[in-house]
Enzyme design. Structure first.
Site, PDB file in Angstrom:
ATOM      1  N   TRP A 116       0.817  -1.212   0.000  1.00  0.00           N
ATOM      2  CA  TRP A 116       0.000   0.000   0.000  1.00  0.00           C
ATOM      3  C   TRP A 116       0.846   1.256   0.000  1.00  0.00           C
ATOM      4  CZ3 TRP A 116      -2.889   2.723   4.387  1.00  0.00           C
ATOM      5  CH2 TRP A 116      -2.199   2.679   5.600  1.00  0.00           C
ATOM      6  N   ASP A 117       2.076   1.172   0.518  1.00  0.00           N
ATOM      7  CA  ASP A 117       2.987   2.324   0.412  1.00  0.00           C
ATOM      8  C   ASP A 117       3.098   2.790  -1.033  1.00  0.00           C
ATOM      9  OD1 ASP A 117       5.291   2.205   3.035  1.00  0.00           O
ATOM     10  OD2 ASP A 117       3.788   0.639   2.774  1.00  0.00           O
ATOM     11  N   SER A 163      -1.337  -9.968   2.951  1.00  0.00           N
ATOM     12  CA  SER A 163      -1.324  -8.888   1.990  1.00  0.00           C
ATOM     13  C   SER A 163      -1.247  -7.559   2.740  1.00  0.00           C
ATOM     14  CB  SER A 163      -2.577  -8.956   1.112  1.00  0.00           C
ATOM     15  OG  SER A 163      -2.526  -8.018   0.066  1.00  0.00           O
ATOM     16  N   GLN A 164      -1.779  -6.503   2.135  1.00  0.00           N
ATOM     17  CA  GLN A 164      -1.936  -5.193   2.749  1.00  0.00           C
ATOM     18  C   GLN A 164      -3.189  -4.563   2.150  1.00  0.00           C
ATOM     19  OE1 GLN A 164       1.736  -2.805   2.506  1.00  0.00           O
ATOM     20  NE2 GLN A 164       2.002  -3.093   4.700  1.00  0.00           N
ATOM     21  N   PRO A 236       8.717 -13.610  11.774  1.00  0.00           N
ATOM     22  CA  PRO A 236      10.177 -13.725  11.871  1.00  0.00           C
ATOM     23  C   PRO A 236      10.865 -12.379  12.090  1.00  0.00           C
ATOM     24  CG  PRO A 236       9.358 -15.091  10.079  1.00  0.00           C
ATOM     25  CD  PRO A 236       8.192 -14.275  10.554  1.00  0.00           C
ATOM     26  N   GLU A 237      10.345 -11.335  11.481  1.00  0.00           N
ATOM     27  CA  GLU A 237      10.981 -10.017  11.575  1.00  0.00           C
ATOM     28  C   GLU A 237      10.695  -9.306  12.894  1.00  0.00           C
ATOM     29  OE1 GLU A 237       6.982  -9.102   9.553  1.00  0.00           O
ATOM     30  OE2 GLU A 237       8.383 -10.794   9.790  1.00  0.00           O
ATOM     31  N   GLY A 270      -1.950  -2.725   7.686  1.00  0.00           N
ATOM     32  CA  GLY A 270      -1.055  -1.587   7.564  1.00  0.00           C
ATOM     33  C   GLY A 270      -0.962  -0.767   8.828  1.00  0.00           C
ATOM     34  N   ASP A 272       0.000  -1.167  11.960  1.00  0.00           N
ATOM     35  CA  ASP A 272       0.680  -1.996  12.956  1.00  0.00           C
ATOM     36  C   ASP A 272       1.633  -1.122  13.776  1.00  0.00           C
ATOM     37  OD1 ASP A 272       2.042  -1.647  10.514  1.00  0.00           O
ATOM     38  OD2 ASP A 272       3.160  -3.500  10.726  1.00  0.00           O
ATOM     39  N   GLU A 456       8.977   8.939   7.986  1.00  0.00           N
ATOM     40  CA  GLU A 456       7.911   7.951   7.813  1.00  0.00           C
ATOM     41  C   GLU A 456       6.609   8.429   8.442  1.00  0.00           C
ATOM     42  OE1 GLU A 456       7.179   3.318   9.214  1.00  0.00           O
ATOM     43  OE2 GLU A 456       8.358   4.703  10.426  1.00  0.00           O
ATOM     44  N   GLU A 471       7.540  -0.403  16.617  1.00  0.00           N
ATOM     45  CA  GLU A 471       8.482  -1.494  16.841  1.00  0.00           C
ATOM     46  C   GLU A 471       9.907  -1.103  16.474  1.00  0.00           C
ATOM     47  OE1 GLU A 471       6.540  -5.596  15.948  1.00  0.00           O
ATOM     48  OE2 GLU A 471       6.231  -4.294  14.228  1.00  0.00           O
TER      49      GLU A 471
END
Length: 496
Positions: A116-117, A163-164, A236-237, A270, A272, A456, A471
């Site tokens: 979406w960015d 997805s986003q 994982p990230e 999105g 988050d 951002e 995060e």
């Protein structure tokens, strides 16, 4: 998995995303075997082992010196090349999903294309005359739809379960404004697949089976959509953070796999993270994103249905055109009744488990205006609430809750500035739209002159302070901020 667990829990890298973006120098099974042998040695050092067996990702650029004598717009024009990546060359064992065309990354720690960015980045590319990159990026997304079956969060293997927000239809419409309506038929197969991904399982829902993947059956039998991810494991990230949150959720009676499902659903949104997804505004452990039907997601799917109807009209398929026109009409009626709260004069999300609106007041309420589906009366009430409660000195604040999460007060985000701006213009609230625009642009200019960077996200409530929550540290670059700035300052919202 022991090596992965030990690296992420051992804080070998400050940022959890670094290790998942590393490339093993040998077959992963061989690296794991070497680790099991090496860790038994008395002088073993985990960080030394990792550096010997993995190629680290490129660091966010630190050598770029911005010229703050430039205007912000001129700085952004220079940045496009800095943020553009060439077509990928496949590398064995790389988590990057190789894309066949050049693309723009957001910046900072985000070294890949994000779904979406990219729409908001494209708004700025259009103003900079970089339609070549718009075409390349849409072709990359079409490639992902054809090869993966949908557009993932980003082109990484660890993103392939979610997805986003579905902006692909709006991307295609943006290109159609540039290249002509034939674009709609060019991408018709991918538009259909995108829609099928979000609607998968709708036909199997019943009164006894209300929820399936990303579709939800309301008590009246109508179908709407939610965010979802089928992998009930820590991302994982963000592995360590999510394991550390698990005991708090378990104390509340939430199973670990349920917690991870809700976290992943919020990531697909999105947002988050945001108190929007919590049952208790200050507690991430109460996240329940997969149990919420979001108003903004369903507005975007309404737009996708409209786009498909136009594409089939362009292809002279009147039967399919009528099918999607009816689907859009039905969804519009559902949105206007399901998400509207007459008491607050605002659109809210809908909780699946209680069949009630959630209490959160957020900028997601502007999406029905952005997508031109709200009634004039509803739009007028949303406008008054936005103006009274959300308009701040630096632009539009995301929510009214100060939870410490990055998608909450006091932060403002470029994509939502655009959504509110366009939504208000769609209903002739130009004065308020321009005030919000001017506040945001002035803040962007101020921060650029002070730091040489586009951020951002921004603290829109107190410009003397930095943003809070999240995060990871605030990122500079920054694709969607650049795109929205150019679109806002060159009249992009007025001319569509």
């Amino acid at each position: 998995m022991s090596l992965f667990h030990d690296v992420q829990m051992g804080r070998v890298f400050p940022d959890q995303k670094t290790f998942v973006d590393c490339i093993p120098n040998e077959n992963p099974a061989e690296v794991e075997a070497a680790y099991e042998a090496a860790r038994q040695q008395p002088d073993f050092e985990l960080s030394t082992f990792v550096l010997a067996h993995f190629t680290l990702p490129e660091r966010p650029a630190t050598d770029y010196v911005s010229d703050t004598r430039l205007t912000t717009a001129a700085h952004i024009d220079r940045l496009w090349e800095r943020l553009t990546r060439p077509a990928d060359v496949p590398v064995p064992h790389d988590s990057r999903v190789a894309l066949p065309h050049p693309y723009v990354v957001p910046g900072g720690r985000f070294r890949e294309i994000f779904y979406w960015d990219s729409y908001f980045t494209m708004l700025g590319l259009r103003e900079s005359g970089r339609t070549d990159l718009i075409r390349d990026m849409i072709d990359n997304f079409a490639y992902l739809i054809d090869t993966v079956g949908f557009i993932p969060n980003g082109n990484r293997t660890y993103f392939l379960s979610r997805s986003q927000p579905p902006f692909f239809g709006l991307m295609v419409q943006l290109l159609a404004h540039i290249d002509g309506p034939a674009v709609l038929t060019t991408y018709l197969p991918q538009l259909e697949k995108e829609y099928a991904f979000w609607m998968h399982g709708a036909d199997a829902l019943s009164a006894d089976k209300r929820v399936g993947k990303r579709v939800v059956r309301l008590p009246n039998g109508a179908i709407l959509n939610r965010h979802w991810d089928p992998s009930p494991t820590p991302r994982p990230e963000s592995y360590r953070q999510e394991l550390e949150l698990t005991p708090d959720a378990q104390e509340l009676g939430t199973l670990p796999e349920t917690l991870y499902t809700h976290i992943r659903a919020a990531c697909e949104s999105g947002w988050d993270f945001s108190s929007r997804w919590f049952t208790e505004e200050q507690s991430m452990a109460t996240i329940r994103a997969a149990d919420i039907i979001p108003v903004d997601l369903n507005c975007l799917l309404y737009t996708l249905e409209q786009t498909l109807a136009r594409a089939y009209a362009s292809a002279d398929n009147t039967t399919k055109q009528a099918t999607f026109e009816q689907a859009a009409t039905n969804r519009q009626a559902l949105i206007l009744t399901t998400f509207w709260n007459a008491e607050t004069g605002f659109f809210h999300d809908y909780a699946i488990d209680t069949n009630e609106l959630t209490p959160s007041l957020t900028l997601a309420a502007a999406f029905p205006l952005f997508c031109k589906l709200a009634t004039p009366e509803q739009a007028a009430q949303v406008h008054e609430r936005l103006k009274a409660d959300f308009l701040q000195a630096g632009g539009w604040v995301t929510t009214l809750c100060q939870s410490g999460q990055q998608w909450d007060w006091p932060n403002g985000w470029a994509p939502l500035q655009w959504i509110v701006y366009k939504g208000l213009l769609n209903y002739s609230f130009a004065e308020t739209a321009h005030e919000g625009r001017d506040n945001w642009v002035t803040l962007n200019d101020k921060v650029f002159r002070a730091t040489g960077k586009m951020m951002e996200k921004y603290n829109v409530v107190d410009a003397a302070l930095t943003t809070g929550g999240g995060e990871y540290p605030n990122q500079d670059g920054f694709g969607w901020t650049n795109g929205v700035y150019l679109a806002l300052t060159t009249g992009g919202g007025e001319k569509d």
